[in-house]
Design an enzyme around this catalytic site. Sequence first.
Site, PDB file in Angstrom:
ATOM      1  CG  ASP A 214      -2.387   0.773   0.997  1.00 48.55           C
ATOM      2  OD1 ASP A 214      -2.073   1.787   0.642  1.00 48.55           O
ATOM      3  OD2 ASP A 214      -3.171   0.098   1.111  1.00 48.55           O
TER       4      ASP A 214
ATOM      5  CB  ALA B  53      -7.938  -5.161   2.992  1.00 47.52           C
ATOM      6  CE  LYS B  54      -4.561   0.388  -1.720  1.00 46.48           C
ATOM      7  NZ  LYS B  54      -4.916   0.995  -0.742  1.00 46.48           N
ATOM      8  NE  ARG B  55      -6.021  -8.660   3.612  1.00 46.51           N
ATOM      9  CZ  ARG B  55      -5.439  -7.679   4.443  1.00 46.51           C
ATOM     10  NH1 ARG B  55      -4.743  -6.522   4.119  1.00 46.51           N
ATOM     11  NH2 ARG B  55      -5.380  -7.822   5.936  1.00 46.51           N
TER      12      ARG B  55
END
Lengths: 271, 271
Positions: free
Chosen positions: A96, B92-94
């Site tokens: 991120d 969450a940028k999963r």
Amino acid sequence: MNRAELFSQIQKKSSFLCVGLDPDLAKIPSHLKNEADPIYSFCKQIIEETADFAVAYKPNIAFFEALGPKGWETLQKVLECMPKDVFSIADAKRGDIGNTSKLYAKAFFESMDFDSITVAPYMGKDSVTPFLEFDNKWVILLALTSNIGSQDFQLIEDANGKPLFKSVLEKSQEWGTPDNLMYVVGATRGELIGEVRKSAPDHFFLVPGVGAQGGSLSEVAKYGMNSTCGLLVNSSRGIIYASTEKDFAKVARQEAKKLQIEMKDLMDQYL
Amino acid sequence: MNRAELFSQIQKKSSFLCVGLDPDLAKIPSHLKNEADPIYSFCKQIIEETADFAVAYKPNIAFFEALGPKGWETLQKVLECMPKDVFSIADAKRGDIGNTSKLYAKAFFESMDFDSITVAPYMGKDSVTPFLEFDNKWVILLALTSNIGSQDFQLIEDANGKPLFKSVLEKSQEWGTPDNLMYVVGATRGELIGEVRKSAPDHFFLVPGVGAQGGSLSEVAKYGMNSTCGLLVNSSRGIIYASTEKDFAKVARQEAKKLQIEMKDLMDQYL
């Protein structure tokens, strides 16, 4: 753990095996379900039985995260029950903007004490470098993954014919060194591992996709090994779910040992 | 929440504001630190005071994850204290291989009840589609981010001059629709938002980078708005840390209101 220590472990155990911990309540032996923390019991027994043959363990964070707050307590306990001489990998695929990556880094490197974390490269330098600022901690950056979707973007070639994964390899070597940066390189494509090795001769590769995902260990070693081994080959399901009966840990040990024996041969051949 | 409901909220509040919740113990007002759960108290008061002007809230998961298991309990409580008519985003940028992404999806869409989650595209289709299989739940896929590192890979052009972020936009529209797929599009580059809008005319964009990161709201609206607004513009630090005194929530309210008034004007102009 630093690179010399990791290589020393690899030599000592004649193994470059990483055991992937993907503990799924629906798949673990049913007799464990009466325990206070079945996932912990499962992982602990797997680790105890395979530690003679594995140099690294890779908890897949999703499997713990899916359990809610308790899952994070379990993860911490699993990390703590690993022998001190193994290399621990938080397979979290985080990444991120800078100040946020820094928090993820603190979560995995300070609150918990993982040696390394897998990181996704899409957001570029400032999403990766915060993880590189910890002594003896490692980023394992996604380069060429082993899943089908890896073909969607990772192989797109730029105007000079350079695929995206190579841009990731080249650019990221401006950020980290073989002493704090590894790459995820899928095993389902042996010749491509050779390509990656040319771009990153000294770096360690974490290679998933051997076993259930179909890669060949000998191809990986042939194309990927370097003078300090440079490989951590992961097997998850092929070891941890080799048996779903009461003997699961013993059978996991046998499967790990099989791979270690193969690895020893390959180290004798290529190292 | 479905697309019609989201647009209806936008019209009702004359706002397309998303408030980013990046609650940092080192930055929240000191008087909160005596409370049982300072992060929760902080977020709850911010939400209560800004809910008249915001249609979405975006907890940054790293800030909760960094707090250990307790952080996940706090996140759950924060989610539960949001009004039912706002759109919730797990930032969450999963993104991982299929069976693992499925677990992340379950964590955020079932164990917790977020409306949406931010997802990284690097691993391709099978890392994204597991999140798309939930009714009235959304993937917000990273396309063009607002950080400096976005230039490292997202702008690399293929042999036909198409930058990577456009390949992500085009390919991902084979996986999802404007009813379950949004994009992260950074606000620091107005003209590029116009480019993205051409590639994805109907999709909602989550636009970070207004405020502390330097983007201009009017440029975003000019280049990015479509017939159902199509924008959620995020502000985090500019709202939640506008004051670090006892009046922080009231000041956050004022800042949110300022943005909402600007947004109303822009909706009158472009919608």
